[in-house]
Scaffold this active site. Structure first.
Site, PDB file in Angstrom:
ATOM      1  CG  HIS A 146      -0.429   0.217   2.525  1.00  0.00           C
ATOM      2  ND1 HIS A 146      -1.192   0.142   3.658  1.00  0.00           N
ATOM      3  CD2 HIS A 146       0.819   0.507   2.958  1.00  0.00           C
ATOM      4  CE1 HIS A 146      -0.452   0.394   4.725  1.00  0.00           C
ATOM      5  NE2 HIS A 146       0.774   0.619   4.317  1.00  0.00           N
ATOM      6  CB  CYS A 147       4.284   2.020   1.032  1.00  0.00           C
ATOM      7  SG  CYS A 147       3.917   1.797   2.780  1.00  0.00           S
TER       8      CYS A 147
END
Length: 347
Positions: free
Chosen positions: A251-252
């Site tokens: 998700h980064c």
């Protein structure tokens, strides 16, 4: 709920507007060590609470009422004590202490959220200069905030790992590589419960020092080791593992970066091995759940390319990288609501 004459109720909007009040009240309770001082079922009157916390009677009374209203304290007669959730997770020193996570968001993330409109308009994070740094967590220059961060992530990872192991059997594996595994909370929990499992935490060199501290404190040096590296820059990941974990890592990154990392996982994983992508998954029609969707907003503020993705996104990327038979195991934890699991076919 609607009324034929007046239309929809304003109450849902009021609840959304007042959400920050609950958060800041919660944060005040943690910062004043309320829950730690009420450890073990200690029950106090307003007057005793004021003396215990070091407040005057009026603010003590107001704080007790507020903390009870948001179900962090309970009242019986004229005495207040910790609610079960506070006794379990808000007493400092407990295994899954949540206070560090709350403090990190209070001191580090909350101020940046005041600039969320600017972040939306510019498509740039507010916590870092994205021309110079990929993430707010890329260095440990601000020790005050980083101490909050690592303590927060460690407790969150341990609790999430406990939930994951209830739905996925790690005892079938021998060697785990936790890619970007933070302070080692996941493998400490998994190796403690899966007999014979050994793990390596692949992290930036300055984070490996924290991993070693946490592993030693848990007495798990025999099973968990730290391996320095940078998965965004290193051409390959360490080999010799039959299972790989990416927890709150993808998700980064943006799609291109995530596809590249999954290809590195494919290349390094032993044939017949398994990869797990553990995240707060957005549903297929991208309407929620709110925990995942709002964390996506948080990624906008803190990373140049991050957001929360759906299980379909991860399954597609895994398949394109060469993995087979992706499926989802679901659970509920503060750090994730599921894991997308796929295997590398045996040679």
């Amino acid at each position: 709920m609607t009324n034929a004459e007046s239309g929809p109720s304003q109450l849902p909007l009021l609840q959304l507007t007042n959400g920050f009040m609950s958060f800041k009240t919660f944060a005040a309770g943690v910062e004043l060590n309320v829950f730690t001082k009420l450890e073990g079922g200690r029950a106090v009157t307003v007057e005793e609470f004021a003396e215990l916390i070091g407040l005057e009677l009026r603010p003590a009374d107001i704080l007790l009422t507020a903390l009870t209203s948001i179900e962090l304290l309970e009242k019986e007669g004229d005495r207040y004590r910790n609610a079960p959730v506070s006794e379990a997770y808000l007493v400092e020193g407990r295994p899954y202490f949540f206070g560090g996570y709350l403090q990190f968001y209070n001191h580090a993330m909350y101020p940046g959220w005041q600039h969320v409109v600017q972040s939306l308009r510019t498509n740039r994070p507010m916590f870092v200069d994205s021309d110079k740094q990929d993430s707010v967590f890329a260095s440990d220059e601000d020790r005050f905030l980083m101490d909050f961060f690592w303590n927060a992530m460690h407790a969150l990872a341990g609790y999430t790992a406990r939930a994951l192991r209830e739905v996925y059997d790690f005892s079938q594996h021998r060697r785990l590589l936790d890619v970007g595994g933070g302070s080692g909370g996941f493998p400490i929990e998994l190796c403690r419960s899966a007999e014979g499992l050994e793990a390596s935490v692949y992290e930036l060199p300055h984070v490996c020092d924290i991993v070693r501290e946490k592993v030693a404190a848990a007495g798990m040096q025999h099973a968990v080791t730290a391996v320095p590296g940078d998965f965004t820059a290193d051409p390959q990941l360490p080999g010799g593992h039959d299972v790989m974990l990416l927890s709150q890592v993808l998700h980064c990154g943006d799609e291109a970066a995530n596809r590249e990392l999954l290809k590195k996982c494919w290349d390094a994983l032993e044939p017949g091995g398994t990869v797990l992508v553990c995240e707060l998954l957005v549903n297929a029609d991208r309407t929620g759940p709110s925990t995942a969707a709002l964390m996506g907003m948080n990624m906008l503020l803190s990373h140049p390319g991050g957001q929360n993705y759906s299980e379909a996104d991860y399954a597609s990327w895994l398949t394109d990288a060469g993995f087979a038979d992706p499926y989802v195991v679901r659970f509920e934890a503060a750090g994730a609501n599921g894991a997308v699991v796929a295997r590398k076919p045996a040679a």
